[in-house]
Design a protein around this motif. Structure first.
Motif, PDB file in Angstrom:
ATOM      1  N   THR A   9     -37.500  15.536  73.194  1.00 23.45           N
ATOM      2  CA  THR A   9     -38.116  14.244  73.444  1.00 23.45           C
ATOM      3  C   THR A   9     -38.483  14.115  74.916  1.00 23.45           C
ATOM      4  OG1 THR A   9     -37.847  11.861  73.105  1.00 23.45           O
ATOM      5  CG2 THR A   9     -35.893  13.074  73.855  1.00 23.45           C
ATOM      6  N   ILE A  10     -39.332  13.166  75.205  1.00 18.65           N
ATOM      7  CA  ILE A  10     -39.647  12.816  76.578  1.00 18.65           C
ATOM      8  C   ILE A  10     -38.766  11.636  76.950  1.00 18.65           C
ATOM      9  CG2 ILE A  10     -41.421  12.008  78.189  1.00 18.65           C
ATOM     10  CD1 ILE A  10     -41.860  14.870  77.162  1.00 18.65           C
ATOM     11  N   VAL A  11     -38.057  11.747  78.072  1.00 16.91           N
ATOM     12  CA  VAL A  11     -37.164  10.683  78.518  1.00 16.91           C
ATOM     13  C   VAL A  11     -37.637  10.148  79.863  1.00 16.91           C
ATOM     14  CG1 VAL A  11     -35.188  11.661  77.291  1.00 16.91           C
ATOM     15  CG2 VAL A  11     -35.544  12.244  79.688  1.00 16.91           C
ATOM     16  N   THR A  12     -37.261   8.926  80.143  1.00 18.97           N
ATOM     17  CA  THR A  12     -37.514   8.306  81.442  1.00 18.97           C
ATOM     18  C   THR A  12     -36.177   8.028  82.099  1.00 18.97           C
ATOM     19  OG1 THR A  12     -39.531   7.280  80.595  1.00 18.97           O
ATOM     20  CG2 THR A  12     -38.612   6.366  82.625  1.00 18.97           C
ATOM     21  N   THR A  14     -33.594   6.091  84.063  1.00 14.28           N
ATOM     22  CA  THR A  14     -33.422   4.666  84.336  1.00 14.28           C
ATOM     23  C   THR A  14     -32.372   4.392  85.402  1.00 14.28           C
ATOM     24  OG1 THR A  14     -31.863   4.466  82.485  1.00 14.28           O
ATOM     25  CG2 THR A  14     -34.192   3.987  82.023  1.00 14.28           C
ATOM     26  N   VAL A  23     -30.864   7.974  80.971  1.00 20.04           N
ATOM     27  CA  VAL A  23     -32.255   8.092  80.562  1.00 20.04           C
ATOM     28  C   VAL A  23     -32.507   7.213  79.344  1.00 20.04           C
ATOM     29  CG1 VAL A  23     -32.522  10.429  81.490  1.00 20.04           C
ATOM     30  CG2 VAL A  23     -31.802  10.132  79.123  1.00 20.04           C
ATOM     31  N   HIS A  24     -33.774   6.970  79.079  1.00 18.78           N
ATOM     32  CA  HIS A  24     -34.181   6.178  77.929  1.00 18.78           C
ATOM     33  C   HIS A  24     -35.231   6.974  77.167  1.00 18.78           C
ATOM     34  CE1 HIS A  24     -34.584   2.407  75.758  1.00 18.78           C
ATOM     35  NE2 HIS A  24     -35.886   2.628  75.748  1.00 18.78           N
ATOM     36  N   ALA A  25     -35.042   7.084  75.849  1.00 18.49           N
ATOM     37  CA  ALA A  25     -35.993   7.818  75.010  1.00 18.49           C
ATOM     38  C   ALA A  25     -36.021   7.204  73.622  1.00 18.49           C
ATOM     39  CB  ALA A  25     -35.580   9.279  74.895  1.00 18.49           C
ATOM     40  N   GLY A  51     -37.534   6.430  87.123  1.00 24.41           N
ATOM     41  CA  GLY A  51     -38.947   6.464  86.764  1.00 24.41           C
ATOM     42  C   GLY A  51     -39.456   7.844  86.411  1.00 24.41           C
ATOM     43  N   ASP A  52     -38.729   8.897  86.795  1.00 25.73           N
ATOM     44  CA  ASP A  52     -39.140  10.261  86.433  1.00 25.73           C
ATOM     45  C   ASP A  52     -39.184  10.399  84.913  1.00 25.73           C
ATOM     46  OD1 ASP A  52     -39.222  11.014  89.080  1.00 25.73           O
ATOM     47  OD2 ASP A  52     -37.443  12.308  88.986  1.00 25.73           O
ATOM     48  N   ARG A  53     -40.168  11.138  84.436  1.00 24.70           N
ATOM     49  CA  ARG A  53     -40.245  11.467  83.004  1.00 24.70           C
ATOM     50  C   ARG A  53     -39.930  12.949  82.871  1.00 24.70           C
ATOM     51  NH1 ARG A  53     -42.548   8.315  79.321  1.00 24.70           N
ATOM     52  NH2 ARG A  53     -43.852   9.931  78.406  1.00 24.70           N
ATOM     53  N   HIS A  55     -38.969  16.309  80.052  1.00 23.97           N
ATOM     54  CA  HIS A  55     -38.870  16.888  78.719  1.00 23.97           C
ATOM     55  C   HIS A  55     -37.410  17.289  78.557  1.00 23.97           C
ATOM     56  CE1 HIS A  55     -40.096  20.345  75.811  1.00 23.97           C
ATOM     57  NE2 HIS A  55     -39.608  19.317  75.167  1.00 23.97           N
TER      58      HIS A  55
END
Length: 85
Positions: A9-12, A14, A23-25, A51-53, A55
Motif C-alpha cells: 500500500t501507499i502510506v502517508t 503522520t 503512518v496512515h493508509a 507528509g512523506d508518501r 510504498h
C-alpha cells in the motif's frame, strides 16, 4: 479498510518519533519501525518526515497499530509469501 499481512500500500507519514513513524493508509493507522525505513540503512536516504508518501508492505496485522515496512527487501519477501512461493 483493514490492513492485512503481505498487503502492499501507499502510506502517508503522520508522525515521526525516535523509534519509528506513524503512518496512515487506506483509512487505517499503522507503524513503521525506524529499522524498516530505508534511511536507517543508507546515509543518502533522508529520514522520514510528516507528509512523506511511502510504498510499504504490511508485516504484522495482528499488532495495534499494524506494523509495516518500507524496505525493498521486505516488499520482495512479502510478494513471495503472498504468491504462495
Amino acid at each position: 479498510m483493514n490492513l492485512t499481512n503481505h498487503q502492499e500500500t501507499i502510506v502517508t507519514v503522520t508522525a515521526v518519533a525516535s523509534v519509528g513513524s506513524q503512518v496512515h493508509a487506506d483509512g487505517t493507522s499503522g507503524f513503521i519501525d525506524q529499522t524498516k525505513h530505508p534511511s536507517w540503512w543508507s546515509p543518502v536516504v533522508p529520514p522520514p518526515r510528516v507528509g512523506d508518501r511511502l510504498h510499504a508492505v504490511v508485516l504484522d496485522d495482528s499488532r495495534t497499530p499494524p506494523r509495516l515496512s518500507a524496505l525493498r527487501e521486505d516488499i520482495e519477501i512479502e510478494r513471495v509469501l503472498r504468491s504462495g512461493g
